[in-house]
Design an enzyme around this catalytic site. Structure first.
Site, PDB file in Angstrom:
ATOM      1  N   ASN A 100       9.736 -54.602 100.394  1.00  0.00           N
ATOM      2  CA  ASN A 100       8.623 -53.774  99.930  1.00  0.00           C
ATOM      3  C   ASN A 100       7.249 -54.246 100.396  1.00  0.00           C
ATOM      4  O   ASN A 100       6.345 -53.436 100.560  1.00  0.00           O
ATOM      5  CB  ASN A 100       8.662 -53.616  98.401  1.00  0.00           C
ATOM      6  CG  ASN A 100       8.589 -54.931  97.663  1.00  0.00           C
ATOM      7  OD1 ASN A 100       9.082 -55.950  98.131  1.00  0.00           O
ATOM      8  ND2 ASN A 100       7.982 -54.913  96.496  1.00  0.00           N
ATOM      9  N   GLY A 122      13.296 -60.785  94.985  1.00  0.00           N
ATOM     10  CA  GLY A 122      14.308 -59.734  95.046  1.00  0.00           C
ATOM     11  C   GLY A 122      14.820 -59.393  93.658  1.00  0.00           C
ATOM     12  O   GLY A 122      14.125 -59.567  92.659  1.00  0.00           O
ATOM     13  N   SER A 123      16.051 -58.938  93.593  1.00  0.00           N
ATOM     14  CA  SER A 123      16.615 -58.430  92.342  1.00  0.00           C
ATOM     15  C   SER A 123      17.063 -59.567  91.430  1.00  0.00           C
ATOM     16  O   SER A 123      17.440 -60.647  91.903  1.00  0.00           O
ATOM     17  CB  SER A 123      17.812 -57.524  92.637  1.00  0.00           C
ATOM     18  OG  SER A 123      18.917 -58.308  93.075  1.00  0.00           O
ATOM     19  N   GLU A 130      11.078 -64.805  92.232  1.00  0.00           N
ATOM     20  CA  GLU A 130      10.217 -63.687  91.834  1.00  0.00           C
ATOM     21  C   GLU A 130      11.116 -62.454  91.772  1.00  0.00           C
ATOM     22  O   GLU A 130      11.506 -61.914  92.813  1.00  0.00           O
ATOM     23  CB  GLU A 130       9.087 -63.494  92.856  1.00  0.00           C
ATOM     24  CG  GLU A 130       8.164 -64.694  92.986  1.00  0.00           C
ATOM     25  CD  GLU A 130       7.379 -65.006  91.728  1.00  0.00           C
ATOM     26  OE1 GLU A 130       7.228 -64.087  90.889  1.00  0.00           O
ATOM     27  OE2 GLU A 130       6.935 -66.151  91.566  1.00  0.00           O
ATOM     28  N   LEU A 131      11.423 -62.016  90.566  1.00  0.00           N
ATOM     29  CA  LEU A 131      12.477 -61.021  90.388  1.00  0.00           C
ATOM     30  C   LEU A 131      11.919 -59.690  89.910  1.00  0.00           C
ATOM     31  O   LEU A 131      10.829 -59.300  90.284  1.00  0.00           O
ATOM     32  CB  LEU A 131      13.536 -61.585  89.442  1.00  0.00           C
ATOM     33  CG  LEU A 131      14.119 -62.952  89.864  1.00  0.00           C
ATOM     34  CD1 LEU A 131      15.126 -63.453  88.846  1.00  0.00           C
ATOM     35  CD2 LEU A 131      14.727 -62.898  91.254  1.00  0.00           C
ATOM     36  N   CYS A 178       7.003 -54.628  92.568  1.00  0.00           N
ATOM     37  CA  CYS A 178       7.544 -55.323  91.400  1.00  0.00           C
ATOM     38  C   CYS A 178       6.725 -55.052  90.139  1.00  0.00           C
ATOM     39  O   CYS A 178       7.270 -55.020  89.035  1.00  0.00           O
ATOM     40  CB  CYS A 178       7.601 -56.827  91.648  1.00  0.00           C
ATOM     41  SG  CYS A 178       8.808 -57.300  92.909  1.00  0.00           S
ATOM     42  N   GLU A 200      14.665 -51.544  86.151  1.00  0.00           N
ATOM     43  CA  GLU A 200      13.578 -51.429  87.118  1.00  0.00           C
ATOM     44  C   GLU A 200      13.875 -50.236  88.030  1.00  0.00           C
ATOM     45  O   GLU A 200      14.864 -50.247  88.761  1.00  0.00           O
ATOM     46  CB  GLU A 200      13.462 -52.708  87.950  1.00  0.00           C
ATOM     47  CG  GLU A 200      12.342 -52.668  88.972  1.00  0.00           C
ATOM     48  CD  GLU A 200      12.208 -53.975  89.740  1.00  0.00           C
ATOM     49  OE1 GLU A 200      11.072 -54.383  90.026  1.00  0.00           O
ATOM     50  OE2 GLU A 200      13.248 -54.586  90.061  1.00  0.00           O
TER      51      GLU A 200
END
Length: 481
Positions: free
Chosen positions: A159, A235-236, A255-256, A289, A383
């Site tokens: 992204n 990511g996820s 960083e989710l 995010c 999300e």
């Protein structure tokens, strides 16, 4: 499209400063047009092994490199990226379907991020400690230093294919580490572009290696190999949790995901905040995010907020990401369109109201506003990573805070209010990594600490804070007796 971008058809792995042809390649397509835009290498475990060896071999050179030299390399990169900013923006627009105006903003942020990294390279230091504060500590001198952690495996998402890479590569270079970068399979062209510029900027061979391919092959190799000292991943949550479980004792920054929320208090000037809320919900198709996904609006201003948000949303221009006028373009894949449409249908079938959007055209999902969605619906509790915002009415701010916190995520949240006590209460009670007062949760500048709680991850990015994550503290004690 520039001539140089048009000629980018087949890319190779970057290993030890050389572009290495892989044994297998895969096509990537434009999310908007479906056209093949490049052939990218699918690295094997053996090829990933070569990248790790190259990073290991370059460790000493990077660790011993003076701070001014590391800063100079990053400053050289900044100048090159400034000169080729439009080309960089076109690459992002092409591979990610990010509207070109938004892609230019990402390039500007990327430039600023590397500037911050160059500055932080010169600010890495420890402290002196008064050991005589403890009995037995007399006549001793103590100080700490920060040393590079070693080889860093960086795994980045689609992204923000240039700026999120900068948030990993920039501080890694600034702190004297070496990196193996695995960019998202859909958006590797930005990483190859930056790698080319870094080689030209004077980065030693092996300090940055770029491997593309399957996460189960390249990603797992980086996560489980003992020579890799740290994994930094965006990511996820599912993948992040898997990384944490496989990484052993190596350091992990994650960083989710998020389903970021804003609270709208009574008495707020709705006209003033609507443009920010539209931008927060729908910029880059909501594939951010901290995209605004949930809004909890006081009952006194709810109807006005919904009406004006719908009106402003319907003005957005849908189309080709390379068209200067486009506000919203394609989602990253057709599967994401199908997924989000099914979530919208689920919400409707369970009593929610679609006030805008709710339809698709090709890989484009029209900006969608959903009202009165229960917290258990997927559009609320998962999300969405799509241009969807859910708006619910609340009687008071206490209820709104409770609803914001009723989430598996906790990255950032925002609140609009004219009451200072309400703002302070929200700052204290919202369980998230960052609280934005009188702004949307989507606010981020690149030098601030950025990260979350719960399933939104561990650790913090932002250049100063990433450098801390990427270095080890060493204590030195002198006995003066």
């Amino acid at each position: 499209m520039t001539e140089s971008l048009a000629s980018v058809r087949k890319k190779h792995l970057l290993i030890n400063g050389e572009w290495v042809e892989a044994g297998e390649y895969s096509s990537i397509r434009s999310p908007y047009s479906g056209d093949i835009i490049a052939e990218i290498p699918m690295a094997t475990a053996a090829e990933t092994e070569l990248a790790i060896e190259a990073a290991m071999n370059a460790r000493q050179e990077m660790a011993k490199m003076p701070a001014h030299k590391r800063a100079e390399i990053l400053e050289n990169l900044v100048r090159s990226l400034q000169d080729r900013a439009e080309e960089a923006a076109e690459i992002i627009a092409l591979e990610a379907a990010k509207p070109i105006a938004t892609a230019r903003q990402e390039v500007s942020r990327t430039i600023e991020t590397y500037k911050f990294a160059a500055e932080e390279a010169k600010r890495i230091h420890g402290e002196t400690l008064p050991l005589d504060a403890a009995r037995g500590g007399e006549n001793r001198l103590a100080y700490t230093v920060r040393e590079p952690i070693g080889v860093i495996g960086a795994i980045t998402p689609f992204n923000f294919p240039m700026n999120l890479v900068a948030h990993k590569v920039g501080p890694a270079i600034a702190s004297g580490n070496t990196i193996i970068l695995k960019p998202a399979s859909q958006t590797p062209l930005s990483s190859f572009f930056i790698a080319e510029l870094l080689l030209e900027a004077g980065l030693p061979a092996g300090a940055l290696n770029v491997v593309t391919g399957s996460g189960r092959v390249t990603g797992d190799k980086l996560v489980t190999d003992d020579r890799v000292s740290m994994i930094t991943f965006t990511g996820s949550p599912a993948v992040g949790i898997g990384i944490r479980s496989k990484a052993g004792l190596k350091r992990v920054t994650l960083e989710l995901g998020s389903n970021a929320a804003v609270i709208i208090d009574k008495g707020v000037d709705i006209d003033k905040i609507i443009p920010r809320c539209v931008s927060g919900a729908f910029a880059f198709q909501g594939q951010v995010c901290i995209s605004l996904q949930r809004a909890y609006v006081h009952e006194d201003v709810y109807d006005e907020f919904v009406s004006k948000l719908v009106n402003e949303t319907e003005k957005l221009i849908i189309g080709d990401p390379l068209d200067e006028k486009t506000d919203v373009s394609a989602l990253i894949s057709s599967g994401d369109v199908e997924r989000t449409l099914s979530w919208i249908q689920e919400a409707e079938s369970q009593g929610a109201t679609v006030a805008a959007g709710g339809k698709s055209e090709g890989n484009i999902l029209y900006p969608t506003i959903i009202c009165d969605a229960e917290s258990t619906m997927k559009v609320s509790c998962h999300e969405v990573f799509a241009p969807i915002v859910v708006i619910n009415k609340v009687k008071n701010i206490e209820d709104a805070i409770e609803l914001v916190n009723d989430s598996r995520y906790g990255l950032q949240a925002g609140i609009y209010t004219n009451d200072i006590n309400t703002a302070l209460n929200a700052a204290e009670n919202l369980y998230v990594g960052g609280v934005m007062i009188n702004d949307i949760p989507t606010f981020r500048v690149d030098n601030m600490p950025y990260g979350g709680v719960k399933e939104s991850g561990t650790g913090r990015e932002g250049l100063k804070y990433a450098v801390e994550e990427m270095t080890e503290m060493k204590l030195v004690v002198w006995n003066r007796n």
